[in-house]
Structures are given as C-alpha cells and as structure tokens.
Design a protein around this motif. Structure first.
Motif, short mmCIF file in Angstrom:
data_model
loop_
_atom_site.label_atom_id
_atom_site.label_comp_id
_atom_site.label_asym_id
_atom_site.label_seq_id
_atom_site.Cartn_x
_atom_site.Cartn_y
_atom_site.Cartn_z
N ALA A 39 36.00 -6.63 88.73
CA ALA A 39 35.68 -5.25 89.14
C ALA A 39 34.28 -5.18 89.73
N LEU A 40 33.31 -5.80 89.06
CA LEU A 40 31.93 -5.79 89.56
C LEU A 40 31.83 -6.50 90.90
N ASP A 41 32.55 -7.61 91.05
CA ASP A 41 32.54 -8.33 92.32
C ASP A 41 33.11 -7.47 93.45
N ARG A 42 34.20 -6.75 93.16
CA ARG A 42 34.82 -5.87 94.17
C ARG A 42 33.88 -4.74 94.56
N LEU A 43 33.25 -4.14 93.56
CA LEU A 43 32.31 -3.04 93.84
C LEU A 43 31.15 -3.52 94.70
N ALA A 44 30.72 -4.74 94.49
CA ALA A 44 29.61 -5.30 95.28
C ALA A 44 30.01 -5.47 96.75
N LYS A 45 31.29 -5.73 96.98
CA LYS A 45 31.78 -5.94 98.35
C LYS A 45 32.28 -4.66 99.00
N GLU A 46 32.73 -3.70 98.20
CA GLU A 46 33.40 -2.50 98.72
C GLU A 46 32.61 -1.26 98.34
N SER A 47 31.85 -0.73 99.29
CA SER A 47 30.98 0.41 98.99
C SER A 47 31.71 1.75 98.99
N LYS A 48 32.97 1.75 99.34
CA LYS A 48 33.70 3.02 99.47
C LYS A 48 34.39 3.48 98.19
N VAL A 49 34.32 2.72 97.11
CA VAL A 49 34.99 3.11 95.87
C VAL A 49 34.35 4.36 95.30
N ASP A 50 35.19 5.37 95.02
CA ASP A 50 34.72 6.63 94.44
C ASP A 50 34.80 6.61 92.92
N VAL A 51 35.95 6.13 92.43
CA VAL A 51 36.25 6.23 91.00
C VAL A 51 36.84 4.92 90.51
N VAL A 52 36.36 4.46 89.36
CA VAL A 52 36.94 3.30 88.69
C VAL A 52 37.74 3.82 87.50
N ILE A 53 39.00 3.40 87.43
CA ILE A 53 39.83 3.67 86.26
C ILE A 53 39.79 2.38 85.46
N LEU A 54 39.19 2.43 84.29
CA LEU A 54 38.79 1.22 83.57
C LEU A 54 39.39 1.15 82.17
N ASP A 55 40.11 0.06 81.91
CA ASP A 55 40.65 -0.18 80.57
C ASP A 55 39.51 -0.57 79.64
N VAL A 56 39.59 -0.12 78.40
CA VAL A 56 38.54 -0.43 77.43
C VAL A 56 38.71 -1.83 76.86
N LYS A 57 39.93 -2.17 76.47
CA LYS A 57 40.19 -3.45 75.80
C LYS A 57 40.62 -4.50 76.80
N MET A 58 39.72 -5.42 77.11
CA MET A 58 40.03 -6.54 77.99
C MET A 58 39.35 -7.77 77.43
N PRO A 59 39.96 -8.95 77.62
CA PRO A 59 39.30 -10.17 77.17
C PRO A 59 38.05 -10.43 78.02
N GLY A 60 37.12 -11.18 77.46
CA GLY A 60 35.88 -11.45 78.19
C GLY A 60 35.02 -10.20 78.18
N MET A 61 34.67 -9.73 79.36
CA MET A 61 33.86 -8.52 79.49
C MET A 61 34.76 -7.30 79.24
N ASP A 62 34.54 -6.61 78.13
CA ASP A 62 35.40 -5.45 77.83
C ASP A 62 34.98 -4.24 78.67
N GLY A 63 35.73 -3.15 78.53
CA GLY A 63 35.48 -1.97 79.34
C GLY A 63 34.12 -1.33 79.13
N ILE A 64 33.64 -1.33 77.89
CA ILE A 64 32.34 -0.73 77.61
C ILE A 64 31.23 -1.53 78.29
N GLU A 65 31.31 -2.84 78.19
CA GLU A 65 30.32 -3.70 78.85
C GLU A 65 30.41 -3.55 80.38
N THR A 66 31.64 -3.47 80.89
CA THR A 66 31.84 -3.30 82.33
C THR A 66 31.27 -1.96 82.78
N LEU A 67 31.52 -0.91 82.01
CA LEU A 67 30.97 0.42 82.31
C LEU A 67 29.45 0.36 82.38
#
Length: 144
Positions: A39-67
């Motif tokens: 998600a962070l990689d995509r945001l770095a490449k794509e400046s047009k994203v308005d809203v991220v719909i983000l799951d909280v529970k994910m392996p590795g970097m979870d949603g809170i850390e990603t937020l």
C-alpha cells in the motif's frame, strides 16, 4: 462527486477481488494492495489516491502501523479502517492516528460508500485550503 480513487488494502485476496467489483460498480476507481508495505509503495507511485480502505489485521505490517505510515508520508490521504476483529482499543488507536472512520467486516456497502464519499470531501476541503493559502502567500509576496 468526481470519481473517488480508492486503494483497497487487505491480505485476503477473495475479499479484495469481491470488494473491487462491488466498488467499481458504484463508480469508484479501485486499486488494490495485499499488504501494508505494498500500500505504501502504491501511494508513493500514485498521487491520485483519495481514500485508503485498510484492513486492521494483516500479517507483517498491520493496519495500525500502515495507518501511522500513511499519515506520516501522505497526510492528505484519508483512511477508512475495516476489520472483522474489532476491539475498542484498535478503534481508538486508529482514530487517534487520524483514521477517518472505522467499520466492521462484513460492512454494508452503502455505509462504506458513504464513508468514502465523506473522506473524499474531507480531503478535497484540505486541498482547497492549501491552494488558498498558497494563493494568499503569493499575493502577499507580490504586494498586491
């Protein structure tokens, strides 16, 4: 409302595929990522994203850390948190870190659409304030 550009982030591939179809039918431009880092990689490449719909529970970097990283690197992007494992603590933490809202999975698609619309409008309002501040700054520099 202009078409909102949404980045859907969840490690569950079938969920992402289904939600992408459902949101696309409702005239959203949907991109997907299957991890916080993606998600962070995509945001770095794509400046047009308005809203991220983000799951909280994910392996590795979870949603809170990603937020936390999204708000640090891309502060104008709004985030709607989604989880099937909601706890009061994670909801409070998400909101404290700047999430626009928090919904339980499975969520009502119309409720999610309402939250995306609100989040896009909030982002547009912030962008407009920035533009107005820049115009004012230029005008003051010129002495107009």
């Amino acid at each position: 409302m202009n078409t909102a550009v949404v980045l859907l982030v969840d490690d569950e591939v079938p969920f992402v595929e289904t939600m992408t179809k459902r949101l696309t039918k409702r005239n959203l431009a949907v991109q997907s990522a299957f991890s916080g880092q993606e998600a962070l990689d995509r945001l770095a490449k794509e400046s047009k994203v308005d809203v991220v719909i983000l799951d909280v529970k994910m392996p590795g970097m979870d949603g809170i850390e990603t937020l936390r990283e999204i708000k640090k690197e891309f502060p104008l992007v709004e985030v709607v948190m989604l989880t099937g494992h909601a706890t009061v603590e994670s909801a409070i933490e998400g909101m404290r870190l700047g999430a626009h809202d928090y919904l339980m999975k499975p969520c009502d698609i119309e409720k999610l659409m309402e939250k995306v619309k609100e989040a896009k409008a909030k982002k547009a309002g912030h962008e407009e304030k920035i533009v107005q501040a820049r115009i004012k700054e230029i005008t003051l520099r010129r002495g107009d």
